[in-house]
Each structure stands twice: as structure tokens, then as C-alpha cells.
Design a protein around this motif. Structure first.
Motif, short mmCIF file in Angstrom:
data_model
loop_
_atom_site.label_atom_id
_atom_site.label_comp_id
_atom_site.label_asym_id
_atom_site.label_seq_id
_atom_site.Cartn_x
_atom_site.Cartn_y
_atom_site.Cartn_z
N GLN A 100 42.17 -18.30 26.99
CA GLN A 100 41.02 -17.44 27.27
C GLN A 100 41.40 -15.95 27.34
OE1 GLN A 100 37.80 -18.83 27.59
NE2 GLN A 100 38.85 -20.69 26.94
N ARG A 101 42.50 -15.56 26.75
CA ARG A 101 42.97 -14.16 26.83
C ARG A 101 42.01 -13.16 26.21
NH1 ARG A 101 47.68 -17.03 25.56
NH2 ARG A 101 47.32 -16.68 23.36
N THR A 102 41.30 -13.56 25.16
CA THR A 102 40.44 -12.61 24.43
C THR A 102 38.96 -12.82 24.71
OG1 THR A 102 40.42 -14.06 22.50
CG2 THR A 102 42.14 -12.36 22.58
N GLY A 103 38.63 -13.45 25.84
CA GLY A 103 37.24 -13.71 26.19
C GLY A 103 36.96 -15.19 26.28
N HIS A 104 35.81 -15.52 26.84
CA HIS A 104 35.43 -16.92 27.06
C HIS A 104 35.21 -17.63 25.73
CE1 HIS A 104 33.87 -20.29 29.32
NE2 HIS A 104 32.86 -20.35 28.45
N LYS A 105 35.97 -18.71 25.52
CA LYS A 105 35.84 -19.51 24.30
C LYS A 105 35.67 -20.97 24.67
CE LYS A 105 38.36 -16.51 21.18
NZ LYS A 105 39.29 -16.42 20.08
N THR A 106 34.81 -21.64 23.93
CA THR A 106 34.60 -23.08 24.09
C THR A 106 34.87 -23.73 22.73
OG1 THR A 106 32.27 -23.00 23.47
CG2 THR A 106 32.80 -22.68 25.82
N PHE A 107 34.84 -25.05 22.69
CA PHE A 107 35.06 -25.74 21.42
C PHE A 107 33.98 -25.39 20.40
CE2 PHE A 107 37.78 -28.35 24.14
CZ PHE A 107 38.93 -28.35 23.37
N ALA A 108 32.81 -24.99 20.86
CA ALA A 108 31.74 -24.58 19.95
C ALA A 108 32.11 -23.32 19.18
CB ALA A 108 30.44 -24.37 20.71
N THR A 109 32.98 -22.48 19.73
CA THR A 109 33.38 -21.24 19.07
C THR A 109 34.66 -21.37 18.25
OG1 THR A 109 34.62 -20.45 21.00
CG2 THR A 109 32.28 -19.87 20.90
N VAL A 110 35.29 -22.54 18.30
CA VAL A 110 36.50 -22.79 17.51
C VAL A 110 36.07 -23.33 16.15
CG1 VAL A 110 38.65 -24.11 17.37
CG2 VAL A 110 37.84 -23.27 19.59
#
Length: 178
Positions: A100-110
Motif C-alpha cells: 500500500q505504499r502508493t495509495g490504497h489498492k484492492t484486488f479490483a485495482t490490480v
């Protein structure tokens, strides 16, 4: 140990995803394995194996590590030599965490995440695209447990979590409720 079943002895867990689009920060997924002793099978891991560590006995190791998904084929690969683990270990849980170093990420954004668990390089035990846990920031993807005869068995299932990487390692071994 008796009977005709050999159980699971050696497993490869692989993870892949597509790189972020040009101009976007890289997406970094990591495989984490947590070992649990029979005295604390659902509590605190005895030890963790991830990109910055290894198992003390050499039975679990990361073969390949990617910080951006720019590899060819499987970007992260971990090998678990379950048959070499000391008898005091009752469970091994394998998970995936999105950094999460570059902002909130979930599997939907991968982009195009996928995982595969296979035994002895040939028999595929599980494959998944994380579609059931799109809102999660981490997920457990495999559980291996010793049965009554001492043989290792595989328990499939992808279970999502919303913890940051550090918190995920503390809760990933808890029992899942249906």
C-alpha cells in the motif's frame, strides 16, 4: 504413518499480475507463508516467509519476487517442502498482500491478478483470479494441515482481508467462518 496415501510433500505457489499502466505507480503483490505449531495452530505464526525473510530450516523459500508485475509468466513463486517440516508444525497458511505504499489498492485495482497452487510441479491443486475478493487488500489462498496420520493435506479457498501488510500477517491464520 501408514496407508497408501503419501499426502502432499512439495508445493509451488505462484502469483502473477499485469504491470500498472504507463504513468501510474507500480502495483506490488507479495506471497507470504505463515507456519503454525500444533500448540498454537490458529494463533500466532511460529515464523513468516516473505520477500525479506526465509524459513529457518530452508523448507519454505521464495524463488521469484517482483515489485511491479513485469515478469514473464508467474511474477512471484514460492516453494513449500512440507515433507521436510518438523513434526511440531501443524499448519501452513499462504497469503497474498498488496503493498500500500502508493495509495490504497484492492484486488479490483490490480490488472489481471491470478494465482496457482500446484503439487510437485504438475498437479494443479487450485487456480483463481481473486474475483471473489475484489474489495480486499490481502487474501489467504491456500492452507496445508497435517491430518491424523501426520500427512499434509490441502484446504483450498480464497479468503479476503482488509488489513495492511503488517496486520494481515497477524490475522491470516485465524479460522474462517462460513
Amino acid at each position: 504413518m501408514s496407508g497408501f496415501s503419501k499426502g502432499i510433500s512439495k508445493v509451488e505457489v505462484a502469483l502473477k499480475w499485469d504491470p500498472s499502466p504507463a504513468g501510474q505507480p507500480p502495483t506490488d503483490l507479495d506471497i507470504i507463508a505463515a507456519t503454525f505449531t500444533s500448540e498454537d495452530a490458529y494463533g500466532t505464526p511460529a515464523y513468516l516467509v516473505h520477500f525479506d525473510s526465509r524459513s529457518p530450516d530452508g523448507t519454505i523459500f521464495l524463488n521469484r519476487d517482483s515489485t511491479d508485475g513485469r515478469g514473464f509468466g508467474w511474477d512471484e513463486v514460492m516453494t513449500l517442502e512440507l515433507d521436510r517440516l518438523a513434526e511440531r508444525y501443524a499448519r501452513v497458511v499462504v497469503g497474498v498482500v498488496i503493498q500500500q505504499r502508493t495509495g490504497h489498492k484492492t484486488f479490483a485495482t490490480v490488472l489481471n491478478p491470478a494465482m496457482r497452487v500446484r503439487e510437485e510441479r504438475y498437479t494443479v491443486l487450485a487456480e483463481d483470479d481473486f474475483g471473489a475478493v475484489l474489495g480486499a487488500t490481502a487474501a489467504t489462498i491456500a492452507e496445508f494441515a497435517r491430518d491424523d496420520s501426520g500427512e499434509w493435506t490441502f484446504r483450498p479457498g480464497v479468503h479476503g482481508f482488509e488489513e495492511d501488510p503488517a496486520a494481515f500477517t497477524r490475522v491470516m491464520g485465524r479460522a474462517h467462518r462460513l
